[in-house]
Write an enzyme that holds these catalytic residues in place. Structure first.
Site, PDB file in Angstrom:
ATOM      1  N   HIS A 115       4.703 -11.774  21.581  1.00 18.74           N
ATOM      2  CA  HIS A 115       4.260 -11.155  20.336  1.00 18.74           C
ATOM      3  C   HIS A 115       3.496 -12.074  19.412  1.00 18.74           C
ATOM      4  O   HIS A 115       3.112 -11.666  18.317  1.00 18.74           O
ATOM      5  CB  HIS A 115       5.468 -10.627  19.546  1.00 18.74           C
ATOM      6  CG  HIS A 115       6.003  -9.341  20.065  1.00 18.74           C
ATOM      7  ND1 HIS A 115       5.538  -8.117  19.632  1.00 18.74           N
ATOM      8  CD2 HIS A 115       6.938  -9.084  20.985  1.00 18.74           C
ATOM      9  CE1 HIS A 115       6.185  -7.154  20.258  1.00 18.74           C
ATOM     10  NE2 HIS A 115       7.044  -7.710  21.098  1.00 18.74           N
ATOM     11  N   LYS A 118      -1.110   3.075  11.772  1.00 14.90           N
ATOM     12  CA  LYS A 118      -0.513   4.153  10.969  1.00 14.90           C
ATOM     13  C   LYS A 118      -1.502   4.641   9.911  1.00 14.90           C
ATOM     14  O   LYS A 118      -1.653   5.843   9.680  1.00 14.90           O
ATOM     15  CB  LYS A 118       0.785   3.665  10.287  1.00 14.90           C
ATOM     16  CG  LYS A 118       1.862   3.178  11.232  1.00 14.90           C
ATOM     17  CD  LYS A 118       2.973   2.452  10.453  1.00 14.90           C
ATOM     18  CE  LYS A 118       3.857   1.653  11.385  1.00 14.90           C
ATOM     19  NZ  LYS A 118       4.687   0.645  10.667  1.00 14.90           N
ATOM     20  N   LYS A 143      -1.149 -13.411   6.898  1.00 18.38           N
ATOM     21  CA  LYS A 143      -1.532 -12.037   6.572  1.00 18.38           C
ATOM     22  C   LYS A 143      -2.398 -11.974   5.310  1.00 18.38           C
ATOM     23  O   LYS A 143      -2.988 -10.931   5.006  1.00 18.38           O
ATOM     24  CB  LYS A 143      -0.285 -11.162   6.428  1.00 18.38           C
ATOM     25  CG  LYS A 143       0.452 -10.928   7.757  1.00 18.38           C
ATOM     26  CD  LYS A 143       1.699 -10.074   7.571  1.00 18.38           C
ATOM     27  CE  LYS A 143       2.497  -9.865   8.843  1.00 18.38           C
ATOM     28  NZ  LYS A 143       2.000  -8.757   9.682  1.00 18.38           N
ATOM     29  N   LYS A 187       3.146  -4.868   4.285  1.00 22.65           N
ATOM     30  CA  LYS A 187       3.540  -5.564   5.510  1.00 22.65           C
ATOM     31  C   LYS A 187       4.384  -6.756   5.083  1.00 22.65           C
ATOM     32  O   LYS A 187       4.477  -7.035   3.888  1.00 22.65           O
ATOM     33  CB  LYS A 187       2.307  -6.033   6.301  1.00 22.65           C
ATOM     34  CG  LYS A 187       1.280  -6.774   5.433  1.00 22.65           C
ATOM     35  CD  LYS A 187       0.039  -7.194   6.206  1.00 22.65           C
ATOM     36  CE  LYS A 187      -0.905  -6.083   6.544  1.00 22.65           C
ATOM     37  NZ  LYS A 187      -0.951  -5.733   7.941  1.00 22.65           N
ATOM     38  N   ARG A 188       4.990  -7.467   6.023  1.00 22.55           N
ATOM     39  CA  ARG A 188       5.733  -8.656   5.633  1.00 22.55           C
ATOM     40  C   ARG A 188       4.812  -9.641   4.911  1.00 22.55           C
ATOM     41  O   ARG A 188       3.612  -9.699   5.172  1.00 22.55           O
ATOM     42  CB  ARG A 188       6.361  -9.313   6.872  1.00 22.55           C
ATOM     43  CG  ARG A 188       7.624  -8.626   7.335  1.00 22.55           C
ATOM     44  CD  ARG A 188       8.712  -8.608   6.295  1.00 22.55           C
ATOM     45  NE  ARG A 188       9.312  -9.904   6.122  1.00 22.55           N
ATOM     46  CZ  ARG A 188      10.526 -10.237   6.559  1.00 22.55           C
ATOM     47  NH1 ARG A 188      11.286  -9.337   7.172  1.00 22.55           N
ATOM     48  NH2 ARG A 188      11.000 -11.449   6.378  1.00 22.55           N
ATOM     49  N   THR A 235       0.572  -3.024  13.713  1.00 19.87           N
ATOM     50  CA  THR A 235       0.796  -1.599  13.991  1.00 19.87           C
ATOM     51  C   THR A 235       0.628  -0.814  12.702  1.00 19.87           C
ATOM     52  O   THR A 235       0.297   0.374  12.740  1.00 19.87           O
ATOM     53  CB  THR A 235       2.209  -1.333  14.564  1.00 19.87           C
ATOM     54  OG1 THR A 235       3.168  -1.997  13.742  1.00 19.87           O
ATOM     55  CG2 THR A 235       2.312  -1.813  15.996  1.00 19.87           C
TER      56      THR A 235
HETATM   57  C1  PLP Z   1       4.693  -0.666  10.687  1.00 21.02           C
HETATM   58  C2  PLP Z   1       5.603  -1.482   9.858  1.00 21.02           C
HETATM   59  C3  PLP Z   1       5.469  -2.872   9.814  1.00 21.02           C
HETATM   60  C4  PLP Z   1       4.372  -3.609  10.558  1.00 21.02           C
HETATM   61  O1  PLP Z   1       3.223  -3.664   9.749  1.00 21.02           O
HETATM   62  P1  PLP Z   1       2.006  -4.653  10.062  1.00 21.02           P
HETATM   63  O2  PLP Z   1       0.983  -4.291   9.048  1.00 21.02           O
HETATM   64  O3  PLP Z   1       1.550  -4.348  11.459  1.00 21.02           O
HETATM   65  O4  PLP Z   1       2.509  -6.041   9.914  1.00 21.02           O
HETATM   66  C5  PLP Z   1       6.336  -3.601   9.017  1.00 21.02           C
HETATM   67  N1  PLP Z   1       7.297  -2.999   8.308  1.00 21.02           N
HETATM   68  C6  PLP Z   1       7.451  -1.664   8.302  1.00 21.02           C
HETATM   69  C7  PLP Z   1       8.531  -1.055   7.477  1.00 21.02           C
HETATM   70  C8  PLP Z   1       6.627  -0.856   9.085  1.00 21.02           C
HETATM   71  O5  PLP Z   1       6.795   0.477   9.084  1.00 21.02           O
END
Ligand code: PLP
Length: 810
Positions: A352, A652, A546, A540-541, A648
């Site tokens: 990953h 979305k 990032k 995101k985190r 991911t």
């Molecule tokens: C999809 C998701 C992530 C991953 O987000 P990235 O932008 O790909 O880092 C992290 N936390 C939650 C709650 C999510 O639904």
């Protein structure tokens, strides 16, 4: 399940009385949640039993997806959707005076994961069941999931996530399926009939009790199992120390700590003993339990790879490999070579990350003490692997040390995972190329056939059908419902992307989602939001790579311009952030504070706050994501190129018709291939350009500070008290990271390109029909990012399985 509203209502009220002893008039929303949840769980129980019987009768190959994290979120809405009762239940509850949406809010998020990696595992479970594969999750039932985030005076504060406080409707405790896991002790060698036997003496036993969660497939009666293990003390252990009951209590407390907390570090390796215990606890329990099921088939273990696949999600479950070796050799009497053949053909591994700080390596001293027999096996794996290397690269000691499983008194888990499995996959095309060409190149040279790509995906059932029901309905009205089982068919929307009446409906839905989010923001922050402004979202985190910092520096710059230039005209913009930082990640926490400082200044400044607002929404989680993402106009996916393996969140947003501003990183690259770069806002350094800078050492962020007035101004604002910095030197650390320490993530290098991309967004948004066309095209081209596509690829290429039951088409 329920023939009509009347049967539902009468069954529901009967359950209310029998389960809680309450008539409808006294029922609270929480009561409704519990009763409804238990009804769905019990109903699924029928199909669950039938599914398990079918697996056994047909001897279907079973996949076990091992993951330390499953970021599930809530299950009520999703389960109602999958059993095709969502509409009927919503309408019936409305008749009874309850809103399903409010009832859903009563459920605690199952936050058993940190971020993308754990959410991927949850999406995969949904796709496995919905496509009718026999594929199950194996994880830990943490008593406390990912911490709850509060923002106090602009700073992140962590609270324990007591998600089980009100009970969990979905799980079933299965004490009959418990297994025993052993730690510590010493290995004794005994010779028996000319064979060596290894016996671990004086080990500490832990009982692993499974809690099973049914994973309900969409639209057909296929139910898989998510098996989450909980650590309990072995009662009989008190007999070992009869004189010291307090010793037993200490033992008991130490055992319970194994499944108590999820480690809150994302993309960061934590070399803690308790974490290693968690890993082995899960691996050993999961392998033992899968083999017990396999045993019932009455087949030779030679057939194991035909009937069982163990998939390891990142390196956290790598101990599956030596654990399977141990059982095959010590319990089943196999010799090394046969056991090794069976093991490597059974196990597959997903990588990953390429971030070096995330690569797991455990001190030899720790593994060898905690897991003496497992360590012996890892040593032997390493010995044989190094011998093979020496054979192949005679005299090349440097290469051998570089590739070894054990070196410098550490066990390298990624190396063990590659050597001990038959498949290694990356999670997006670019990421897999980087693995093959750079990070894992010498392994790729050794085992080219093992490496493959499986671009991540998201379940369109949760992220589109459940999170955005109005858009789902519009899509079905427009192109029919085939897209639900074949999400690739979303591309049929392309034909209506310029249709005025379709566009109008599409926009009205986005507008409604924005109003809903605006109400949430008003409720949680006390500040009003203009739903006609552009909702520009980065959730995101929080992590350096990032680059939330790039985003907030640009917001600071926009504010500066609005203040200084009365002719500067922008479409009103609302910047929305959500992010948890690892509790020990000092720099990330500073960025949260900076975002909150910027938000408070801008939102209170009447000179700009009709055109600019900034929010940091606390406690980003799956259920919050489901509210935010359908309301986004712009999706921020701005990692330093080469650093984000896939992402991911990006998918979305795309599926919900947001336009991406992003770098050519992770799956953004494939999104651009699908939808076309014209329908995204791509900017910044490419991965190879970043790499060239790193190799040549020629990047000079200081030069950008002196050359670019915009950059100089915002960087100075980090340290001099004023609009954003509330005391002298408040953000020295951020300033230093950029100016003195070389700007590792190329924030300043990409600033100008990023500002230009934002200016392009401002221009593009003014042409409403064309913006809508682009948004529709994003939804239309997002089908390939359904995790159904990803899971079919894993099934065919890695696990060698086919669906055991098909979709219900209705
Ligand atoms: C999809 C998701 C992530 C991953 O987000 P990235 O932008 O790909 O880092 C992290 N936390 C939650 C709650 C999510 O639904």
């Amino acid at each position: 399940m329920f023939d009509n509203k009347e049967t539902f209502k009468s069954i529901f009220q009967r359950n209310l009385v029998s389960k809680l002893g309450k008539p409808l008039e006294e029922a609270t929303q929480e009561d409704v949640y519990h009763v409804l949840g238990s009804m769905i769980r019990e109903y699924a129980g029928q199909d669950w039993a039938t599914s398990n019987q079918g697996f056994k009768q047909r001897q279907d190959k079973q996949v076990y997806y091992f993951s330390l994290e499953f970021l599930i979120g809530r299950l009520l809405g999703n389960n109602l959707l999958n059993v095709n009762e969502l509409e009927l239940v919503r309408d019936s509850l409305a008749d009874l005076g309850f809103s399903l949406e409010d009832v859903e809010e009563q459920e605690a998020d199952a936050g058993l994961g940190n971020g993308g990696l754990g959410r991927l595992a949850a999406c995969f479970l949904d796709s496995l069941a919905s496509l009718g594969y026999a594929g199950h999750g194996c994880g830990i039932r943490y008593k406390y999931g990912l911490f709850e985030q509060k923002i106090i005076n602009g700073n992140q504060v962590e609270l324990p996530d007591n998600w089980l406080e009100k009970g969990n409707e979905w799980e079933v405790r299965r004490p009959d399926k418990k297994v025993e896991v052993k730690f510590w002790g010493r290995v004794e060698t005994q010779e028996e009939n000319g064979r060596y036997q290894f016996v671990t003496k004086d080990a500490e036993s832990v009982v692993a009790v499974p809690y099973d969660v049914p994973i309900i497939g969409y639209g057909h009666p296929h139910v898989n199992t998510l098996r989450l293990w909980s650590a309990e003390p072995k009662r009989e252990s008190s007999l070992d120390t009869p004189s010291n009951y307090y010793g037993y209590l200490d033992y008991s407390r130490s055992v319970e700590s194994i499944s108590e907390f999820l480690y809150p570090d994302d993309s960061q390796y934590e070399g803690k003993l308790l974490r290693l215990k968690q890993q082995y606890f899960m691996c050993s329990s999961g392998v033992q339990s899968a083999l017990r099921t396999f045993n019932k088939l009455g087949l030779s273990y030679d057939r194991l790879p035909d009937k069982v696949a163990f998939h390891i999600n990142d390196t956290h479950p790598t101990l599956v490999i030596p654990e399977l070796m141990r059982i095959l050799m010590d319990d089943q009497g196999y010799g090394w070579d046969e056991a090794w053949d069976i093991t490597t053909r059974t196990v597959s591994y997903t990588n990953h990350t390429t971030l070096s700080e995330a690569l797991e390596k455990w001190p030899v001293s720790m593994i060898s003490k905690l897991l003496p027999r497992i360590y012996m096996i890892i040593e032997e794996i390493n010995k044989r692997f190094c011998a093979m290397l020496l054979d192949r690269y005679p005299g090349d000691q440097e290469r051998i040390t570089h590739l070894a499983v054990i070196a410098h008194d550490q066990v390298r888990m990624a190396h063990l995972a590659i050597v001990g499995s038959h498949s290694v996959n990356g999670v997006a095309a670019l990421h897999t190329e980087i693995l093959k060409e750079r990070e894992m190149a010498p392994f790729y040279a050794l085992y080219p056939e093992r490496f493959n790509n499986k671009t991540n995906g998201i379940t369109h059932r949760r992220w589109l059908m459940h999170a955005n029901p109005k858009l789902s309905h519009l899509i079905t009205e427009t192109i029919g419902n085939a897209w639900i089982t074949e999400p690739g068919k979303l591309n049929e929307l392309t034909t209506v992307s310029q249709d005025a009446s379709f566009q109008e409906q599409f926009r009205a839905i986005k507008r409604g989602n924005k109003e809903r989010l605006a109400a949430y923001i008003l409720d949680h922050t006390g500040t009003a939001v203009n739903p006609d402004s552009i909702f520009d979202v980065q959730v995101k985190r929080l992590h350096g790579y990032k680059r939330q910092l790039l985003n907030i520096l640009h917001v600071m710059h926009l504010y500066n311009r609005l203040k200084n230039d009365p002719t500067f005209d922008i479409v009103p913009r609302t910047f929305i952030f959500g992010a948890k930082a690892a509790p020990s990640y000092y720099f990330a926490k500073k960025i949260i504070k900076l975002i909150n400082n910027v938000a408070s200044t801008i939102n209170q400044d009447k000179a700009v706050n009709d055109r600019l607002k900034v929010f940091f929404l606390e406690n980003y989680s799956v259920s919050l994501a489901e509210k935010i993402i359908p309301a986004a106009d712009v999706s921020e996916q701005i990692s330093t190129a080469g650093k984000e393996a896939s992402g991911t969140g990006n998918m979305k947003f795309m599926m919900n018709g947001a336009l991406t501003i992003g770098t050519m990183d992770g799956a953004n690259v494939e999104m651009a291939e699908q939808v076309g770069e014209d329908n995204m806002f791509i900017f910044g350094l490419r991965a190879d350009e970043v790499l060239n800078y790193v190799h040549s050492g020629s990047y000079r962020p200081g030069e950008l500070v002196s050359q670019d007035n915009r950059i100089r101004e915002v960087v100075e604002q980090l340290i001099h008290p004023g609009a954003f910095c509330h005391r002298e030197g408040e953000f020295w650390d951020i300033y230093d990271s950029l100016v003195a320490h070389g700007d590792e993530y190329f924030v300043l290098r990409d600033f100008a390109a990023y500002a230009e991309a934002h200016a392009a967004i401002d221009v593009a948004y003014r042409d409403i029909p064309d913006w809508t066309r682009k948004a529709v095209l994003n939804t239309a081209q997002s089908g390939i990012f359904s995790s159904d596509r990803t899971i079919s690829e894993y099934a065919t290429d890695i696990w060698g399985i086919e669906p055991v039951s098909g979709y219900w088409k209705g």
